[in-house]
Enzyme design. Structure first.
Site, PDB file in Angstrom:
ATOM      1  N   ASN A  52       0.875  -1.175   0.000  1.00 33.20           N
ATOM      2  CA  ASN A  52       0.000   0.000   0.000  1.00 33.20           C
ATOM      3  C   ASN A  52       0.914   1.227   0.000  1.00 33.20           C
ATOM      4  O   ASN A  52       1.538   1.548   1.018  1.00 33.20           O
ATOM      5  CB  ASN A  52      -0.909  -0.006   1.237  1.00 33.20           C
ATOM      6  N   GLU A  97      -3.929   1.786  -2.866  1.00 33.08           N
ATOM      7  CA  GLU A  97      -4.033   3.227  -2.591  1.00 33.08           C
ATOM      8  C   GLU A  97      -3.112   4.032  -3.512  1.00 33.08           C
ATOM      9  O   GLU A  97      -2.353   4.884  -3.041  1.00 33.08           O
ATOM     10  CB  GLU A  97      -3.741   3.531  -1.116  1.00 33.08           C
ATOM     11  N   TYR A 145      -7.562  -3.834  -2.095  1.00 36.42           N
ATOM     12  CA  TYR A 145      -7.576  -2.806  -1.063  1.00 36.42           C
ATOM     13  C   TYR A 145      -8.926  -2.882  -0.364  1.00 36.42           C
ATOM     14  O   TYR A 145      -9.913  -2.314  -0.794  1.00 36.42           O
ATOM     15  CB  TYR A 145      -7.329  -1.425  -1.659  1.00 36.42           C
ATOM     16  N   ASP A 198      -3.779  -4.916   0.990  1.00 42.92           N
ATOM     17  CA  ASP A 198      -4.078  -4.347   2.296  1.00 42.92           C
ATOM     18  C   ASP A 198      -5.485  -4.807   2.651  1.00 42.92           C
ATOM     19  O   ASP A 198      -6.469  -4.277   2.142  1.00 42.92           O
ATOM     20  CB  ASP A 198      -3.993  -2.823   2.228  1.00 42.92           C
ATOM     21  N   ASN A 227      -6.827  -4.688   5.656  1.00 43.37           N
ATOM     22  CA  ASN A 227      -7.393  -3.935   6.766  1.00 43.37           C
ATOM     23  C   ASN A 227      -8.014  -4.858   7.816  1.00 43.37           C
ATOM     24  O   ASN A 227      -9.070  -4.567   8.386  1.00 43.37           O
ATOM     25  CB  ASN A 227      -8.419  -2.908   6.263  1.00 43.37           C
ATOM     26  N   ASP A 262       2.808   4.804   5.059  1.00 44.87           N
ATOM     27  CA  ASP A 262       2.667   4.243   6.408  1.00 44.87           C
ATOM     28  C   ASP A 262       2.639   2.716   6.387  1.00 44.87           C
ATOM     29  O   ASP A 262       2.649   2.079   7.436  1.00 44.87           O
ATOM     30  CB  ASP A 262       1.435   4.804   7.130  1.00 44.87           C
TER      31      ASP A 262
END
Length: 258
Positions: free
Chosen positions: A8, A35, A106, A147, A149, A248
């Site tokens: 990401n 992203e 994502y 990602d 999450n 990040d």
């Protein structure tokens, strides 16, 4: 050998220099980006092609966006996750390259709880489960990277108590992630590092999280049985997170035998 990475990048144009530097250092064969935060036409295609990669994108202005980079041409088989034709968010791209079917994912964050964002996350996970099951019916090894999450277990974060009220840590989110594994997919990192704690792929920009290693593992590479049979290594490349203007998140890379 085939090396597949997921990352990401948190805006590909803002992280381009870091990304190109890492591509030269790590030399992955396939990179699954999330992203990218740009429409297809604004992706820095020339710079990535000059680094030696073919590019396929599924972009969206300012938000979301996913891409597949590969040393070999990519035959795109899907842009967008099936199951909800009204969903316009650019969160899924799938293609065939290097003898593999790969997808860049994502997954919705789902926060804050108590809003429509969390049911959307769970519905998206169920759509992913249904589609991932269909992918297993093919005869091409599958790698689902991205990602997600989702923090799968307590040991996948430094301080579990900090995440109790977060969508990434809810029992429903973790149960839906396990449902993907129950289909027959393998979490590449956990397959090779079953007992390791303190291995993270994301550190918040706030509160000195990276400096204190207050991280979480939410970027995952899920392998079909045919891909898992070829699994030789899975490593988190932490160094890119420590560079100036870093994302990040940091890359995680699997190596599959020929």
């Amino acid at each position: 050998m085939v090396k597949i990475a997921t990352w990401n990048v948190n805006s590909v144009n803002a992280r381009l220099a870091n990304m190109v530097e890492w591509l030269a250092e790590a030399a992955p064969d396939i990179v699954l980006l999330q992203e990218i935060k740009c429409v297809d036409g604004a992706f820095p295609r020339l710079a990535v092609e000059q680094a030696g990669y073919h590019v396929e994108t599924h972009g969206q202005k300012s938000y979301n966006g996913v891409a597949i980079l590969s040393r070999q041409p990519v035959e795109v088989t899907r842009r967008g996750l099936p199951g909800d034709e009204s969903d316009e968010q650019a969160r899924y791209i799938e293609g065939i390259t290097c003898g593999l079917k790969v997808a860049s994912i994502y997954l919705p964050n789902g926060n804050p709880l108590g809003t429509p964002k969390f049911p959307y996350k769970l519905a998206w996970l169920e759509r992913l489960r249904a589609h991932a099951a269909r992918l297993l019916e093919g005869d091409v090894p599958v790698v689902l990277g991205g990602d997600y999450n989702v923090i799968p277990e307590d040991r996948d974060c430094r301080n579990p108590d900090e995440w109790l009220g977060d969508a990434l840590f809810q029992p429903e989110s973790r149960r839906a992630f396990r449902a993907l594994l129950h289909l027959g997919y393998y979490d590449a990192f956990r397959t090779l590092h079953p007992e390791q704690a303190g291995a993270y792929t994301f550190w918040d920009y706030q509160g000195g999280a990276f400096q204190t290693d207050d991280g979480i593992r939410i970027d995952h590479l899920l392998l079909s049985p045919a891909a898992a049979d070829r699994l030789e290594a899975c490593e988190i490349h932490k160094a890119p997170r420590g560079r100036p203007k870093a994302s990040d998140h940091t890359p995680i890379v699997v190596t599959l035998s020929d």
